[in-house]
Write an enzyme that holds these catalytic residues in place. Structure first.
Site, mmCIF file in Angstrom:
data_model
loop_
_atom_site.group_PDB
_atom_site.id
_atom_site.type_symbol
_atom_site.label_atom_id
_atom_site.label_comp_id
_atom_site.label_asym_id
_atom_site.label_seq_id
_atom_site.Cartn_x
_atom_site.Cartn_y
_atom_site.Cartn_z
ATOM 1 N N GLU A 142 0.821 -1.216 0.000
ATOM 2 C CA GLU A 142 0.000 0.000 0.000
ATOM 3 C C GLU A 142 0.853 1.264 0.000
ATOM 4 O O GLU A 142 2.080 1.209 0.144
ATOM 5 C CB GLU A 142 -0.954 -0.038 1.197
ATOM 6 N N GLU B 294 -1.822 -9.610 -6.487
ATOM 7 C CA GLU B 294 -1.784 -10.310 -7.778
ATOM 8 C C GLU B 294 -0.747 -9.684 -8.701
ATOM 9 O O GLU B 294 0.027 -10.363 -9.372
ATOM 10 C CB GLU B 294 -3.149 -10.252 -8.471
ATOM 11 N N CYS C 225 -1.794 -4.276 -5.753
ATOM 12 C CA CYS C 225 -2.453 -5.489 -5.262
ATOM 13 C C CYS C 225 -1.479 -6.662 -5.309
ATOM 14 O O CYS C 225 -0.538 -6.688 -6.114
ATOM 15 C CB CYS C 225 -3.666 -5.834 -6.127
HETATM 16 N N1 THU Z 1 -6.270 -6.066 -2.752
HETATM 17 C C1 THU Z 1 -5.441 -7.005 -3.305
HETATM 18 O O1 THU Z 1 -4.239 -7.019 -3.047
HETATM 19 N N2 THU Z 1 -5.991 -7.930 -4.136
HETATM 20 C C2 THU Z 1 -7.322 -8.072 -4.365
HETATM 21 O O2 THU Z 1 -7.720 -8.977 -5.090
HETATM 22 C C3 THU Z 1 -8.267 -7.128 -3.769
HETATM 23 C C4 THU Z 1 -7.670 -5.973 -3.042
HETATM 24 C C5 THU Z 1 -5.693 -5.112 -1.795
HETATM 25 C C6 THU Z 1 -5.596 -3.690 -2.221
HETATM 26 C C7 THU Z 1 -5.572 -2.983 -0.886
HETATM 27 O O3 THU Z 1 -4.250 -2.995 -0.376
HETATM 28 C C8 THU Z 1 -6.421 -3.863 0.016
HETATM 29 O O4 THU Z 1 -6.486 -5.121 -0.615
HETATM 30 C C9 THU Z 1 -7.827 -3.330 0.240
HETATM 31 O O5 THU Z 1 -8.450 -3.037 -0.958
#
Ligand code: THU
Length: 140
Positions: free
Chosen positions: A47, A58, A56
Site C-alpha cells: 500500500e 496479484e 495489489c
Molecule cells: N487487494 C489485493 O491485493 N488484491 C485483491 O484482489 C483485492 C484488493 C488489496 C488492495 C488494498 O491494499 C487492500 O487489498 C484493500 O483493498
C-alpha cells in the site's frame, strides 16, 4: 480427473500474505504464481499513503515473475481474508488478462473456501494485444 497439486503454490501465497505491507487497510492479500519452468513467485499487497498507488498482491506476484524473465504463467493463487473467496479487482483482471492469459486461477480464503476460475471468465471481452495490431495506426 486429477487436480494438480497446488499445495506449494498456496503455501507461497499464504507466506506472501504475511509479508504484505498494509498500514492503511490492514487487509492482507497474498498471491503466488507458478511458471512453466516450475518456479513460484509470490507477493503481498503493497500500500501507499497516496492510496491509488497501492499495488495489489496479484500484480506484485505477476510482475515479480516477469521481472525474472518468466513469460508463461500456469497458475495463480490468491488468498484473501474474506468470508467467501474474493475476486481480483478490475485493474488486476486486466493485468492477469495480459500476463497470465492461460493461467488456472485459484481463489481462496483462510477458512478453506476455494473457487477455480480463468482470466477470460474474470474479464469477458477483455482488451488485449490482438486489438492493438488490428487498430488504426498499428504498424503494418
Ligand atoms: N487487494 C489485493 O491485493 N488484491 C485483491 O484482489 C483485492 C484488493 C488489496 C488492495 C488494498 O491494499 C487492500 O487489498 C484493500 O483493498
Amino acid at each position: 480427473m486429477n487436480q494438480p497439486d497446488d499445495t506449494a503454490l498456496i503455501s507461497a501465497a499464504l507466506t506472501a500474505r504475511s509479508l504484505a505491507y498494509t498500514p492503511y487497510s490492514h487487509f492482507n492479500v497474498g498471491a503466488a504464481v507458478l511458471t512453466a519452468s516450475g518456479r513460484i513467485f509470490s507477493g503481498g499487497n503493497i500500500e501507499n499513503a497516496s492510496y491509488p498507488m497501492t499495488l495489489c498482491a496479484e500484480r506484485v506476484a505477476l510482475v515479480s515473475a516477469y521481472a525474472a524473465g518468466e513469460r508463461t504463467i500456469q497458475a495463480l493463487a490468491v488468498v484473501t481474508p474474506t468470508l467467501d473467496v474474493a475476486s481480483p479487482c478490475g485493474a488486476c483482471r486486466q493485468v492477469i488478462f495480459e500476463l497470465a492469459p492461460h493461467a488456472r486461477i485459484i481463489l481462496l480464503n483462510l477458512n478453506g473456501a476455494v473457487r477455480y476460475t480463468t482470466p477470460a471468465e474474470l474479464l469477458p471481452h477483455g482488451f488485449g494485444p490482438t486489438q492493438l495490431t488490428e487498430g488504426e495506426g498499428s504498424a503494418s
